[in-house]
Scaffold this motif. Structure first.
Motif, PDB file in Angstrom:
ATOM      1  N   ARG A  36       0.858  -1.185   0.000  1.00 51.62           N
ATOM      2  CA  ARG A  36       0.000   0.000   0.000  1.00 51.62           C
ATOM      3  C   ARG A  36       0.896   1.238   0.000  1.00 51.62           C
ATOM      4  O   ARG A  36       2.114   1.133   0.115  1.00 51.62           O
ATOM      5  N   ARG A  37       0.272   2.430  -0.112  1.00 49.02           N
ATOM      6  CA  ARG A  37       1.006   3.693  -0.113  1.00 49.02           C
ATOM      7  C   ARG A  37       1.643   3.926   1.258  1.00 49.02           C
ATOM      8  O   ARG A  37       0.933   3.891   2.270  1.00 49.02           O
ATOM      9  N   PRO A  38       2.947   4.139   1.343  1.00 51.11           N
ATOM     10  CA  PRO A  38       3.575   4.405   2.637  1.00 51.11           C
ATOM     11  C   PRO A  38       3.168   5.781   3.182  1.00 51.11           C
ATOM     12  O   PRO A  38       2.942   6.713   2.415  1.00 51.11           O
ATOM     13  N   GLN A  39       3.090   5.864   4.486  1.00 50.31           N
ATOM     14  CA  GLN A  39       2.726   7.143   5.123  1.00 50.31           C
ATOM     15  C   GLN A  39       3.929   8.073   5.243  1.00 50.31           C
ATOM     16  O   GLN A  39       3.782   9.235   5.551  1.00 50.31           O
ATOM     17  N   GLY A  40       5.121   7.534   5.061  1.00 52.67           N
ATOM     18  CA  GLY A  40       6.347   8.333   5.196  1.00 52.67           C
ATOM     19  C   GLY A  40       7.479   7.386   5.534  1.00 52.67           C
ATOM     20  O   GLY A  40       7.276   6.164   5.566  1.00 52.67           O
ATOM     21  N   ALA A  41       8.665   7.940   5.778  1.00 56.62           N
ATOM     22  CA  ALA A  41       9.832   7.103   6.065  1.00 56.62           C
ATOM     23  C   ALA A  41       9.536   6.173   7.238  1.00 56.62           C
ATOM     24  O   ALA A  41       8.839   6.552   8.180  1.00 56.62           O
ATOM     25  N   GLY A  42      10.035   4.957   7.158  1.00 61.24           N
ATOM     26  CA  GLY A  42       9.916   4.026   8.278  1.00 61.24           C
ATOM     27  C   GLY A  42       8.623   3.240   8.319  1.00 61.24           C
ATOM     28  O   GLY A  42       8.439   2.399   9.198  1.00 61.24           O
ATOM     29  N   ASP A  43       7.735   3.467   7.369  1.00 62.65           N
ATOM     30  CA  ASP A  43       6.448   2.762   7.364  1.00 62.65           C
ATOM     31  C   ASP A  43       6.631   1.368   6.743  1.00 62.65           C
ATOM     32  O   ASP A  43       6.170   1.089   5.635  1.00 62.65           O
ATOM     33  N   ALA A  44       7.296   0.501   7.508  1.00 62.84           N
ATOM     34  CA  ALA A  44       7.700  -0.809   6.967  1.00 62.84           C
ATOM     35  C   ALA A  44       6.508  -1.719   6.688  1.00 62.84           C
ATOM     36  O   ALA A  44       6.626  -2.677   5.922  1.00 62.84           O
ATOM     37  N   ALA A  45       5.364  -1.421   7.279  1.00 60.91           N
ATOM     38  CA  ALA A  45       4.190  -2.258   7.029  1.00 60.91           C
ATOM     39  C   ALA A  45       3.642  -2.063   5.617  1.00 60.91           C
ATOM     40  O   ALA A  45       2.808  -2.838   5.153  1.00 60.91           O
ATOM     41  N   ALA A  46       4.137  -1.028   4.926  1.00 58.82           N
ATOM     42  CA  ALA A  46       3.642  -0.750   3.579  1.00 58.82           C
ATOM     43  C   ALA A  46       4.274  -1.640   2.517  1.00 58.82           C
ATOM     44  O   ALA A  46       3.803  -1.675   1.386  1.00 58.82           O
ATOM     45  N   TYR A  47       5.346  -2.325   2.866  1.00 54.69           N
ATOM     46  CA  TYR A  47       6.025  -3.131   1.845  1.00 54.69           C
ATOM     47  C   TYR A  47       6.445  -4.484   2.389  1.00 54.69           C
ATOM     48  O   TYR A  47       6.496  -4.690   3.607  1.00 54.69           O
TER      49      TYR A  47
END
Ligand code: GUN
Ligand code: ZN
Length: 435
Positions: free
Chosen positions: A12-23
């Motif tokens: 999904r679209r990352p919310q910003g740096a460090g959003d490891a749940a997005a990938y």
């Protein structure tokens, strides 16, 4: 067939740096491919189960495997316009672009240029692009035919323009409609090829032409529409003079039924609050073309203002070659970062890589592109982050974090980092030809 390496894909679209749940990121992963599509993505520990006798393994251990990049706005007939000196948009079109595009009426020339164009995209890791042809129907046909030959998924439009340009590059309201309709009949959905309804911009289309293309868009709701919007201040003033009865630039396209979730609006830099609201409500996509916006001196795209404002607008990223100065989506992301720095905004590496892959696929309404997951097309790019001495040297001082590596890759990267590209599971042999 198996492709082994460090596999990265976005959920999904990352919310910003460090959003490891997005990938998802596998340090040692294997992409399993059958009949042009990904069937499984597994840890290398499972290679015994998914591999075996007769299963070809492409071993890129240590290299990064990403979905092939997607360029959402590029001009096929501008490969010899790129890097043209000293003008802003309207003069740049007149002095360099229209003369260059006039040559694409020659089918042999267009076919040769199509070979170069797709080679160059693949060298840069771009496996799908949304392309403007020239005004000539044959230019779109040449590119679609070449793409079919390669097995790539390309989106191509014959550019419609029936005023305010030299006669060699003009069509008419009727011929633009009929040529585009014929292209749709012959090519839209043929294999992996798609046809895009493509009025160049409001300055070069009469109301009659916009109306004809609007009716075509209505008749073909599964076709994308692409055009240019609010790139340059002189352009906007000209549109206001040409269409005094319309509320603003976006309203010109809207009036003719050309604004909706299938619409890709190139640039969209100088939008009024009403236009932002209408972009948001319609679901139209604002296509950010940072190298072009800097090179032609057009302005600074308001990425975060559009993405996260009270009226969020769908966004995509693109090169806009030949106004843009690089075919590389990595270099494009680097310039996006700098444009955003100048606006006090941040573009994290994972947001940028999401955009180049899944984000851009979503902008096109193509859920089977831009990700490495079961069911998706096996269009892949294999990247070596240490391909240049400067990059290897920089990363030697890194902390081994994937997000840091991606940031170095986008900031310093180019086609030199592209080891290989797979199109529908077929390696393109870039390694052998690189040099
Ligand atoms: N506006 C209308 N045509 C073009 C084009 O070819 N390039 C760019 N950057 N802007 C345009
Ligand atoms: Zn453009």
């Amino acid at each position: 067939m198996l492709v082994r390496g460090r596999v990265l894909s976005f959920k999904r679209r990352p919310q910003g740096a460090g959003d490891a749940a997005a990938y998802t990121y596998l340090e040692d992963g294997v992409v399993v491919i059958d009949a042009g599509r990904v069937t499984e993505v597994v840890d290398a520990g499972e290679i015994g189960r998914v591999g075996g006798k007769g299963v070809v393994l492409h071993d890129f251990s240590g290299k990064l495997i990403l979905p092939g990049f997607i360029d959402t706005h590029i001009h096929f007939p501008q490969t010899q316009v790129i890097a043209s000196y000293g003008e802003q948009l309207l003069e740049w079109l007149t002095r360099y672009t229209f003369p260059a595009e006039s040559r694409y009426g020659d089918p042999a020339f267009a076919a040769a240029q199509a070979r170069f164009f797709i080679d160059e995209l693949l060298r840069n890791g771009t496996t799908t692009a949304v392309c403007y042809g020239s005004v000539h129907k044959g230019s779109a046909e040449a590119l679609l035919a070449e793409s079919e030959r390669r097995g790539t998924a390309m989106f191509v439009g014959k550019t419609a323009m029936d005023r305010n340009a030299p006669p060699e590059v003009l069509d008419s309201a009727r011929s633009a409609h009929d040529d585009t309709a014929a292209l749709i009949a012959a090519w839209h959905g043929r294999g992996r090829q798609k046809v895009v309804i493509t009025p160049r911009f409001a300055i070069t289309s009469t109301p009659e032409q916009l109306e004809a293309l609007g009716s075509l868009a209505e008749a073909h709701p599964d076709c994308l529409v692409q055009t240019h919007l609010s790139e340059n201040l002189e352009e906007i003033a000209t549109v206001r003079r040409l269409f005094p009865e319309r509320a603003d630039y976006l309203d010109v396209y809207d009036h003719y039924g050309l604004v909706g979730p299938n619409s890709l609006m190139g640039h969209a830099i100088h939008l009024t609050p009403r236009e932002v609201r209408r972009m948001s409500e319609s679901g139209a996509v604002a296509v950010f073309c940072p190298t072009s916006n800097l090179f032609i001196g057009s302005g600074l795209f308001d990425y975060k203002g559009l993405e996260g404002g009270p009226h969020p607008v769908r966004l995509a990223l693109a090169t806009d070659v030949g106004g843009g100065t690089s075919y590389s989506m990595l270099a494009t992301a680097a310039e996006a970062y700098k444009v955003m720095q100048l606006r006090g905004q941040k573009l994290s590496a994972i947001e940028a890589f999401h955009l180049m892959t899944r984000g851009n696929a979503e902008a096109l309404g193509e859920p089977d592109l831009g990700r490495i997951a079961p069911g998706a097309h096996a269009d892949l790019v294999v990247l070596d982050s240490t391909a240049t001495p400067a990059m290897a040297h920089r990363l030697a001082a890194g902390n081994g974090d994937i997000e840091e590596e991606l940031f170095v890759l986008m900031t310093l990267g180019s086609e030199r980092n592209v080891c290989e590209v797979f199109i529908g599971g077929r390696p393109q042999g870039l390694q052998q030809t690189a040099g």
